[in-house]
Write an enzyme that holds these catalytic residues in place. Structure first.
Site, PDB file in Angstrom:
ATOM      1  N   GLU A  43       0.819  -1.210   0.000  1.00 45.01           N
ATOM      2  CA  GLU A  43       0.000   0.000   0.000  1.00 45.01           C
ATOM      3  C   GLU A  43       0.854   1.261   0.000  1.00 45.01           C
ATOM      4  OE1 GLU A  43      -2.931   0.267  -0.797  1.00 45.01           O
ATOM      5  OE2 GLU A  43      -3.522  -1.831  -0.646  1.00 45.01           O
ATOM      6  N   TYR A 126      -6.757   6.880   3.117  1.00 44.21           N
ATOM      7  CA  TYR A 126      -6.781   5.805   2.130  1.00 44.21           C
ATOM      8  C   TYR A 126      -6.140   4.532   2.682  1.00 44.21           C
ATOM      9  CZ  TYR A 126      -5.349   2.554  -1.249  1.00 44.21           C
ATOM     10  OH  TYR A 126      -5.141   1.362  -1.856  1.00 44.21           O
ATOM     11  N   ASP A 144      -9.233   6.422  -3.409  1.00 43.24           N
ATOM     12  CA  ASP A 144      -8.032   6.731  -4.175  1.00 43.24           C
ATOM     13  C   ASP A 144      -8.459   7.249  -5.549  1.00 43.24           C
ATOM     14  OD1 ASP A 144      -9.050   4.550  -5.391  1.00 43.24           O
ATOM     15  OD2 ASP A 144      -7.234   3.351  -5.344  1.00 43.24           O
TER      16      ASP A 144
END
Length: 363
Positions: A43, A126, A144
């Site tokens: 991520e 996010y 996102d």
DNA sequence: AATTCGGGGGA
DNA sequence: TCCCCAGAATT
């Protein structure tokens, strides 16, 4: 903002997305693991960075630092070298600080609570949503660029996505419509849908599993959404840089400051200006704090574009006696072989290649 | 709320 | 060229 979908429509919407994902999910290395630390690595790397760019970095990172303890306490020089070329280097500094936090505050385990996640360095809205949904299947939006496109078009959202306030609008839309039982696959399905179907240019609406729900598709306004008004202004920056070789057949490099652009990376001696330099070889001789022997000819010009500025480097070469180099913690004298142990930003990798090429031509 | 952080890829 | 990318921190 409300989706205006009925309960039945929302249910069908989720089924369409999930069954599309079953057939079309991309095969990605971070999807083969259930290790939250590994998912977290992916991520962080994927922030503002495309999948194909991340792949080799992810493999190398996981091999080098298989556990959070392996990574959390390694030296910054090695960590930056691992991230070299991937960009946005504060990501990896924050990630390491965040890993230490997790070890010290959460027993080494990625927390399952959004508030706790948001207290971790480098974890924003996010990433918190992505970790909660992917690692623990806890339904949380992960807004996102993909979600901006998909939901912006689905509901013709007029809010400007370059404004911070708009994120809340999108989060509420996702909250209202996302799968509560399978958040893990739902959020990843949105990522894949955005990356392969709901494209920024020429989206493949015919292939889209939820085109029957899409207002922009129905009204033929796809190109108007998502709304983004912010303009990008790029500043020009001029640099002089010189590859200095010592009488001992080594090279002089310098560590960049610990804050600001490309902080703590290595570079060749450089000078920066908003306006072009004059009498460049003389400028270098006058401003380097010890005696150097400059070559007058410029080896060439390197251009490099960042998100907010454009570098224009004029590259020179010269020689220096190692003993005359003024003591300074930021300077290092290293051999050509040692160069690959130090982290250099891409523009200076280009400078080094130019230097080697010019050296080869002379022989 | 706006700016600062990299670098590569597609049209 | 211009805009985008599984954004977050700082100003």
């Amino acid at each position: 903002m409300n989706s205006k979908l009925s309960v039945e429509e929302i249910s069908k919407f989720q089924e369409s997305i999930l069954s599309w994902y079953e057939k079309n999910a991309r095969v990605l290395p971070w999807r083969k693991t259930s290790n939250p630390y590994h998912v977290w690595i992916s991520e962080v790397m994927l922030q503002q960075t495309q999948v194909n760019t991340v792949l080799p970095y992810y493999d190398k990172f996981v091999k080098t630092y298989p556990t959070i303890q392996d990574f959390a306490f390694d030296s910054e020089d090695k960590v930056l070298k691992m991230w070299e070329g991937l960009g946005y280097y504060s990501r990896v500094r924050n990630f390491q600080a965040g890993c230490r936090q997790v070890i010290e505050q959460f027993g080494g385990e990625v927390p399952r609570d959004k508030k706790q996640l948001l207290s971790i360095k480098g974890v924003g809205d996010y990433t918190a949503g992505a970790l909660l949904s992917i690692c623990y299947n806890i339904p949380t939006p992960a807004v996102d660029g993909n979600v901006f496109r998909i939901y912006g078009r689905l509901f013709e959202v007029e809010d400007d996505i370059s404004k911070a306030k708009s994120k809340a609008v999108y989060e509420s839309l996702v909250n209202e419509t996302m799968s509560q039982s399978n958040a893990r696959e739902f959020n990843q399905a949105l990522m894949d849908l955005g990356a392969t179907v709901c494209l920024y240019k020429n989206p493949k609406c015919v292939e889209c599993p939820v085109n029957q729900f899409c207002s922009a598709n129905k009204n033929n306004t796809i190109e108007k959404f998502p709304v983004k008004l912010g303009k990008t202004k790029v500043k020009d920056v001029h640099l002089l840089t010189v590859v200095l070789k010592t009488d001992t057949n080594k090279y002089l490099i310098q560590k960049r400051p610990s804050s600001g652009l490309l902080s703590n990376f290595y570079m060749f001696l450089s000078f920066e200006s908003d306006t072009p330099f004059r009498n460049q070889p003389k400028f270098l001789e006058d401003n380097i704090p010890f005696k150097v022997n400059m070559k007058k000819e410029c080896l060439g010009n390197v251009k490099h574009v960042f998100s907010h500025l454009k570098w224009n480097l004029d590259v020179y070469s010269g020689t220096v006696k190692e003993k005359t180099i003024r003591k300074d913690k930021t300077y290092s004298v290293i051999t050509e072989t040692q160069m690959k142990k130090y982290a250099f930003p891409v523009p200076y990798q280009k400078v080094w290649k130019m230097y080697l090429k010019s050296k080869g031509l002379k022989k």
